[in-house]
Each structure stands twice: as structure tokens, then as C-alpha cells.
Design a protein around this motif. Structure first.
Motif, short mmCIF file in Angstrom:
data_model
loop_
_atom_site.label_atom_id
_atom_site.label_comp_id
_atom_site.label_asym_id
_atom_site.label_seq_id
_atom_site.Cartn_x
_atom_site.Cartn_y
_atom_site.Cartn_z
N ARG A 1 -5.40 5.37 3.85
CA ARG A 1 -5.63 4.04 3.48
C ARG A 1 -4.60 3.29 2.60
N GLU A 2 -3.90 4.17 1.75
CA GLU A 2 -2.81 4.08 0.81
C GLU A 2 -2.19 5.22 0.79
N ASP A 3 -0.71 4.96 0.81
CA ASP A 3 0.22 6.06 0.68
C ASP A 3 0.60 6.10 -0.79
N ARG A 4 0.56 7.14 -1.44
CA ARG A 4 0.77 7.34 -2.77
C ARG A 4 1.85 8.56 -2.98
N ARG B 1 2.72 3.25 -2.64
CA ARG B 1 3.06 3.41 -4.13
C ARG B 1 3.91 4.48 -4.58
N SER C 1 -0.37 9.28 7.17
CA SER C 1 -0.75 7.99 6.44
C SER C 1 -2.19 7.91 6.24
N ARG D 1 3.87 2.56 9.90
CA ARG D 1 3.57 1.24 9.35
C ARG D 1 4.50 0.31 10.21
N GLY E 1 0.79 -1.23 -0.11
CA GLY E 1 -0.07 0.04 0.07
C GLY E 1 0.70 1.28 0.01
#
Length: 738
Positions: free
Chosen positions: A237-240, A147, A235, A349, A145
Motif C-alpha cells: 500500500r505504501e513503499d517505505r 517514502r 510494492s 507504479r 506513497g
């Protein structure tokens, strides 16, 4: 202490063998047992030895047993280490080549031969780092997660948002520098990441080159779908993320309006750090250091990194104007430089990281700061010597506490300290300033020549002097590398001396990451030796004889040689003889030759050498009794421990490696460990390291290394984790017995 050498895993050994670069003597050229200490075949090259260490660092990034973000950390460390290597070592060699130096090293290489071998060895290492990122680390981050996106992966809306961010927060910081008949070629600063941009106004015009520096005060990893300036800890749900250089590249039309953007590529320049001055003729050491810092900005270029798909004209212009040959150009698949990627470690994380570690109080000093004047810690040290082991024991709760107590204790008359490196917000220096304000006599040796810390140390020296503190700036001809401090205390019946002799710097931050040892002692002989040493720092006369300490450049080399030879004599008489030594580097040819002769006499020798090692272990008839290991783990192994079986007291710790520079060209101090309990502890430390089958590597005669892995059914032994558990358990037992 076990001397058994665990075997490397067969598959792992095959992999290492397949990657090995033939830069050293082959097995077929193994010297005969008729030992000639001047024969270059007996010595490995120090520069290639350093690169072997960097291979082990890079192996941590490729090791899937490590948590994912730990692997990212080692990618960043590898970049930082190789940057420093090229600045210092390759830069120095390039200077020697330019000066026509042809003197050969102990392994028989000229500066040019070393320079060529370095580039041949380093190139596949950089390729391996790039492959590690693209083939394993980046896909694994995406699966977790996190990206790191290409611009093609972004939606039109995301590109619009990033364009707005670029206009508001990045564009104002950029300064395009064009090279054309009206503008000279711009200065490219050391280690800065840049874009080389080719433009033209009309299709028939010649291409124009411009340099755009990627700002270092903006996040390299720009968050997508959130606050672009937000830190990595924000952070969702998703780290982009996208790379800042990609954001700049996609919006070059705002920087170069009304022209055609023909091509762009990223590049990076490394400059020589070996800028020096003749200390003997320097009237002012401070002025000399300031000039060195300024000249480094414009020093010779020793490496050009450029994207492998760069336009030929960009490559041609850069190589020509920076004065680098083809061998010095490293064409790499982007991104260039991974040092900024360690910001990902700030993400929340924990499942992708090693368990956090907080250094523990030393069980004997946990309550020693309870009294208002700090007298408890001095009473504790007076009762028995204290051995501290960082980062398992807290620096704040041991060394810092010792200095804090001295600063506030009304009975303390004077404090003296030697500072090689310290934190930019050093509590140690602030404590010394506070001590001076409390009426103590304070003298501080600040080494202005500590490479890459000169500017920081210069600032601290000025602050100390402003407080009326006696400051010495180093010694002519020598770097002061010793890690020592001395407290002079009036205790009614006389003056008592309290000493700290350590292996690591007075640096609160590195003490959380570096493995180091330190002795706190009230031994009067050690204290009197430090009095002599500090008088040399502020005066000009260096003692050669000391009661207890091994001091360079005084008696240290002679004493170490005596101890090695004594073990050899014991072995020749048929007695058990053993040497176990742990250090950062083993480079001095004389010490290597002495160890060879001790091995031939029958001495059992175990060496734990973190990186450079000139000695070849396992040579038939010469070094069959010598094993060499290296430990690479979450903490940087930094302590120096020397054990001689037939010596009294037989155990020593201090600041010096077995390198020529440490023994002859630096001021160093190594202390004997007299307390039997502490000698037993050091024996346990060495035995634990030599039993490690998780982070230990075994050295081969050709200078390569094999990773040691547990045999089938054998439990994993990670020395650093064992020391962490012991620190927790010892403190628990202490609290439980109260």
C-alpha cells in the motif's frame, strides 16, 4: 524543412539567465566580422560545453512535466554522467597540470584554467541536484506513497527489525579498516560509498579514524516493514525505504563494540580513469589493457564528496591522505550519489512513469526471417536498401536478425563485424560463435580500448578466440569506433556482399534506450569498401581511397571539408545552400572554422548537437546563419546524420562525430544514402527534430542554452513520441493491408 527557431518561454529564459555561470565570452566581447580562424574568441571550451549538457540532463529531473519516476531516473543519470566526466576529463586535466603542460586549447585556456573553471561551474550544479531531491522529488515521492525515511522517522519496532537485518545480512559483509600507528591508511576504491567513523576507548583518548565501505551487493534502498532484501517491485500500500548507509550508521556499535562512537559521516571518492600505456612499445595489447584496468583501481583521486556536516577531523584525514585540495572537496547534504535510486523505477507504479515502449519490427523485415535459412532477409535487402531507426525499430528484429540469418544460411561464406561496445550477455557475439561452428569464416574486430568496457570486451575476445575465430584487438594508434558488419554470400552467379553501417553499437540493451540509425545494403561498392576496412583490422595497411564510404583516418576529413566548401561556393553564386547535421559532439576547430566561413558565404546551417559544441552560433557577421540545438528526452540521441543540399547523394549516416579524435585518431565509417526513399526519410527525421518544442534546447553565443517551449496555442511536438507513433502506425498499416 522549417528553419524557424521557436522562442524560449520568457519565464524559463529568465530562470536560465539567472542561473548562468559567467565562464565564457560576454556579448560585449563578440568578435568583429573580420574572421580569424585562429582567434580563441570564436571557440567554446569543450569541458564547459560538456557541463552545459549535464545542466540540461539535470533540468529533466527538475521539470515537473516529466512523470515523477522519470525525474528520479534523470537524478541517477546526472550522477553517473558527472562521475564519468570527473574520471575522464578532470582526471586528464589533473595529469596535464602535474606534468607542467601549459598548451592552450582553441578557446585559449591552459589545463589549469580549465580545471579551475570546471570546479567553479560544477559546484552549484551538485547543489542544484541536492536541492532538487530534497525540495521537490523526495516530497513528491512521499505524496505518491513512496517514502524515503530518516532513521528518526522509524518506530522502535522498525529499528529492531532493521537491526536484525543488519546482523544477519549486512554485518557479515563489512570490513572496518582502521587508520592508526599499527594500520596504514586504507585504499578507498573508486566511486564506492563509505562511512568515515571516529571512535575512542576513553574520553581522553585521541580520535581514531576507520573506514567502512557500504557494500554494493546489498540494496541501497532498504525496505521498511517488509523483506529488506526484497527488490523494489515488491510494492504494498505504501513503499517505505531507508538508506543502507543509515542502517549501518545506526548499528555501528555492533561493528565497533566496547568503544565510543564519536562521529560518522559518508564520503565518496572519484579516481582518474586516464591511465594509459604507450601502444607503440606494448608487446601485447591484451596485457596492456589488463594492466590499465588494474592501475585504475589505484589511480589519483580527482574528487572527494563528503557530507556537509562531517566532523572536521574526518575531512582533514581524507583530504590529506587522498591528496586532494580544497577545490576538489565537495561538501554535500546527504545522500551522496543518486545512481542507485533508479531502482525505484522497478516499482509497479505505471502512473508515475512514461508509457512503456517496446521497439517495433521494421515493416520490411517483419516476415523476412520466415525461411529456415534466413534467405528472405537477404532478398529483401537485395531488392532495396533498408534504413533502421532504433529504438523505434527493434534491434533484435533487424540487425540481430541479419546476423542470425547469416550464421545459419548455408550459402553464407563469411561474416565480419567490428564491435566497440556490446552487452555482457551479447547475443551478437554468441551468434558469431554459432556462425563459426556452422563452418563460416568469421573475423571480429574487438576494440579493447573502449573506455569502461575494456574488461567486458576482453572476455568476449577470449571466448571468440577459443572458438577459432579470427580476432583483431584494435589498431596501434587508433581506436576502432566504426559500427559495421559484412556478410559474404555465394548466390550461384557470384558472391554477393551484404553490409550494415550504423551509428550505434552492437548492443541489444542500449539499442532500446539510444536513438540510432543503420543502413542494410547490398550495394557492392559499400561492400568492397568494408572488405578493405576489415582487411586493415586484421592486417596493417590502411587504404586512403574508397568508392563510397567516408573513412577515418583516410578520406573522411577531406570529404567533409569539400562538402562544406561546396555549399559555400553555391551560396556565393547566389544559389540556395544548406547544411543540416545531427551529431553527438562538434569539437574539431577546423570543421568549426569551415562552418563559420560557409555561414559568412550565406549557407543556411542547422546543427543538432547533443552535448559538446565549440561553435558559437549567432555571432554578428560570422555565424548569423547558424542555429545550434540540443535534444534531451527519454532516449539518448546518438545518431549522426549529415545533409548537404548541393551534394549528390547529399545524405550520410555513420559512426563519426565532427571531433578531432573521430576524424584523425579513430577508425570510423560514414555511408552515403543513395536510395531516394531513404533520403526522404532522413529529411523527415531532421525536420521532425527541428520542429520539436518539448525536448529541444537552443544554444546561445555564450554557450548557454534556452529551453524551447510551445507558443501560446501551439501544439506540443515531441520528436521522440512522434517517431514512436509513426513506428506503430506504419506497422498497423502493413498488417491491415495483408
Amino acid at each position: 524543412m522549417s528553419s524557424e527557431r521557436p522562442r524560449a518561454d520568457d519565464a524559463d529564459a529568465e530562470r536560465i539567465e539567472s542561473e548562468r555561470v559567467e565562464t565564457e565570452t560576454t556579448d560585449a566581447e563578440t568578435p568583429e566580422s573580420d574572421f580569424d580562424r585562429d582567434d580563441p574568441r570564436y571557440y567554446l571550451n569543450r569541458e564547459l560545453g560538456e557541463l552545459e549538457f549535464q545542466k540540461r540532463v539535470l533540468a529533466e529531473a527538475t521539470d515537473e512535466r516529466n512523470p515523477l519516476l522519470e525525474r528520479v531516473k534523470f537524478l541517477a543519470i546526472f550522477t553517473t554522467n558527472m562521475d564519468e566526466f570527473f574520471r575522464k576529463r578532470v582526471g586528464g586535466l589533473k595529469q596535464q597540470i602535474a606534468a607542467g603542460v601549459s598548451e592552450r586549447t582553441p578557446d585559449g585556456r591552459t589545463p589549469r584554467e580549465q580545471w579551475e573553471a570546471i570546479h567553479e561551474t560544477a559546484r552549484p550544479m551538485f547543489e542544484r541536484q541536492t536541492d532538487c531531491y530534497h525540495e521537490t522529488v523526495r516530497p513528491a515521492l512521499a505524496d505518491a506513497g513512496i517514502r524515503i525515511l530518516d532513521y528518526d522517522d522509524l518506530s522502535a519496532g522498525e529499528r529492531r527489525d532493521l537491526r536484525g537485518y543488519f546482523e544477519s545480512s549486512v554485518l557479515p559483509t563489512l570490513t572496518p579498516l582502521t587508520f592508526d600507528p599499527a594500520h596504514p591508511f586504507p585504499h578507498i576504491s573508486n566511486l564506492s560509498l563509505s562511512l568515515g567513523v571516529l571512535t575512542r576507548e576513553d574520553p581522553d583518548d585521541d580520535l581514531t579514524f576507520s573506514r567502512v565501505k557500504v557494500p554494493q551487493n546489498r540494496p541501497r534502498l532498504v525496505r521498511v516493514g517488509g523483506d529488506p532484501d526484497g527488490d523494489a517491485a515488491a510494492s504494498g500500500r505504501e513503499d517505505r525505504f531507508v538508506l543502507l548507509e543509515d542502517v549501518i550508521a545506526d548499528n555501528l556499535d555492533l561493528l565497533f563494540p566496547n568503544v565510543e562512537i564519536v562521529d560518522y559521516s559518508t564520503f565518496r571518492v572519484t579516481r582518474n580513469a586516464e591511465v594509459g600505456r604507450d601502444e607503440e612499445v606494448a608487446e601485447d595489447l591484451i596485457e596492456m589493457i589488463e594492466e590499465v584496468l588494474e592501475e585504475r583501481r589505484f589511480a589519483t583521486v580527482v574528487r572527494l564528496e563528503i557530507e556537509d556536516d562531517a566532523h572536521p577531523k574526518v575531512r582533514e584525514i581524507l583530504a590529506d591522505k587522498l591528496g586532494v585540495g580544497d577545490r576538489e572537496v565537495f561538501e554535500r547534504r546527504g545522500p551522496l550519489a543518486f545512481r542507485d535510486f533508479d531502482s525505484l523505477l522497478d516499482l509497479d507504479r505505471p502512473e508515475l512513469k512514461l508509457d512503456s515502449w517496446s521497439p517495433k519490427p521494421h515493416p520490411r523485415l517483419a516476415d523476412a526471417g520466415a525461411s529456415a535459412d534466413g534467405g528472405d532477409i537477404f532478398a529483401e535487402i537485395r531488392d532495396d536498401d533498408v534504413l533502421v531507426h532504433h529504438p523505434y525499430h527493434s534491434f533484435t528484429g533487424t540487425v540481430q536478425q541479419f546476423l542470425d540469418a547469416a550464421a545459419h544460411d548455408p550459402d553464407v561464406l563469411a561474416i565480419k563485424a567490428a564491435i566497440y561496445r556490446t552487452a555482457s550477455d551479447s547475443k551478437v557475439v554468441e551468434t558469431l560463435i554459432e556462425a563459426a561452428r556452422n563452418g563460416k569464416q568469421v573475423a571480429v574486430m574487438v576494440e579493447l580500448k573502449a573506455r569502461f568496457d575494456e574488461e567486458n570486451n576482453l572476455e568476449w575476445a577470449k571466448k571468440l578466440e577459443a572458438e577459432g575465430i579470427h580476432v583483431a584487438y584494435g589498431t596501434i594508434g587508433y581506436k576502432t569506433h566504426t559500427k559495421t558488419s559484412l556478410v559474404v554470400r555465394d548466390e550461384g552467379e557470384g558472391v554477393q556482399l551484404y553490409s550494415h553501417v550504423g551509428t550505434g553499437n552492437y548492443h541489444s540493451e542500449t539499442a532500446k534506450k539510444y536513438e540510432d540509425l543503420g543502413l542494410l545494403t547490398a550495394d557492392r561498392d559499400v561492400g568492397q569498401d568494408l572488405v578493405k576496412l576489415f582487411n586493415y583490422f586484421t592486417g596493417h595497411s590502411l587504404h586512403e581511397q574508397y568508392r563510397e564510404l567516408l573513412v577515418a583516418p583516410g578520406n573522411m576529413r577531406e570529404r567533409f571539408v569539400e562538402k562544406i566548401r561546396n555549399e559555400a561556393e553555391c551560396a556565393r553564386r547566389g544559389e540556395d545552400a544548406r547544411i543540416v547535421a545531427k551529431m553527438n559532439r562538434l569539437e574539431d576547430p577546423e570543421i568549426v572554422a569551415e562552418l563559420y566561413e560557409a555561414s559568412m558565404a550565406g549557407v543556411d546551417i542547422h546543427l543538432v548537437v547533443r552535448d559538446i559544441c565549440r561553435l558559437r552560433p549567432g555571432l554578428e557577421g560570422v555565424s548569423e546563419n547558424i542555429d545550434v540545438y540540443s535534444v534531451v528526452g527519454r532516449f539518448l540521441e546518438h545518431s549522426r546524420i549529415y545533409h548537404f543540399e548541393n551534394d549528390d547523394p547529399g545524405y550520410y549516416v555513420g559512426s563519426a562525430d565532427w571531433m578531432t579524435r573521430n576524424l584523425d585518431n579513430r577508425v570510423e565509417a560514414v555511408t552515403p544514402i543513395e536510395d531516394p526513399r531513404l533520403r526522404e526519410r532522413l529529411d523527415c527525421v531532421l525536420a521532425t527534430i527541428l520542429s520539436d518544442n518539448r525536448n529541444r534546447w537552443a544554444m546561445n553565443a555564450d554557450g548557454s542554452y534556452d529551453r524551447i517551449r510551445p507558443a501560446e496555442g501551439e501544439e506540443v511536438r515531441n520528436a521522440q513520441e512522434i517517431f514512436m507513433r509513426e513506428a506503430e502506425e506504419t506497422l498497423r498499416q502493413r498488417d491491415g493491408s495483408r
